[in-house]
Scaffold this motif. Structure first.
Motif: not given
Length: 143
Positions: A24-33, A20-22
């Motif tokens: 918050y998790s998508c924004n964290n991955m986005l920020s990492g990239y 389950m992605r939400n």
């Protein structure tokens, strides 16, 4: 953790394994990239995100500006503002960077006015960025 360590491969593996992605998790991955300068990967993720918030949009605008994709940063900013999601100081910091580097001073003036209208001029980072932009405008006019 993997993103902060610069290991985008392991970060993506963990992200893909999440049942389950939400937001918050998508924004964290986005920020990492974006922190790693992986703007194309960030854009692909961003485009697939079912929900986007102010953090998502700010991350993309700032990320594009930092790697020199100024036109794309400006395009994202304009789209973001049209959606009326809201904004914060980071929203303006990102677009000022995108305006100053390519010397788009007409947009810089518009953003300056927006900062004044919404009452963010007391933010030291924004104020410093605006002063820098205005100094560059003045320098260009003197030449």
């Amino acid at each position: 953790m993997y993103g902060k360590c610069g290991d985008h491969i392991e970060a993506r593996k963990m992200f893909d394994k999440m049942s389950m992605r939400n937001l918050y998790s998508c924004n964290n991955m986005l920020s990492g990239y974006t922190k790693l300068g992986m703007i194309k990967a960030a854009k692909r993720l961003f485009d697939k995100m079912p929900e986007k918030d102010i953090v998502s949009w700010n991350t993309m605008v700032i990320g594009h500006a930092q790697v020199g994709y100024f036109n794309e940063a400006i395009k994202l900013y304009r789209e973001f503002r049209r959606l009326s999601i809201g904004f914060n100081e980071y929203s303006f910091a990102g677009i000022i960077t995108a305006c100053v580097k390519p010397r788009d001073f007409s947009l810089t003036g518009q953003v300056h006015c927006q900062v004044i209208v919404v009452g963010f001029l007391s933010n030291i980072v924004l104020s410093s960025s605006i002063v820098d932009a205005l100094c560059q405008m003045w320098e260009d006019e003197r030449r």
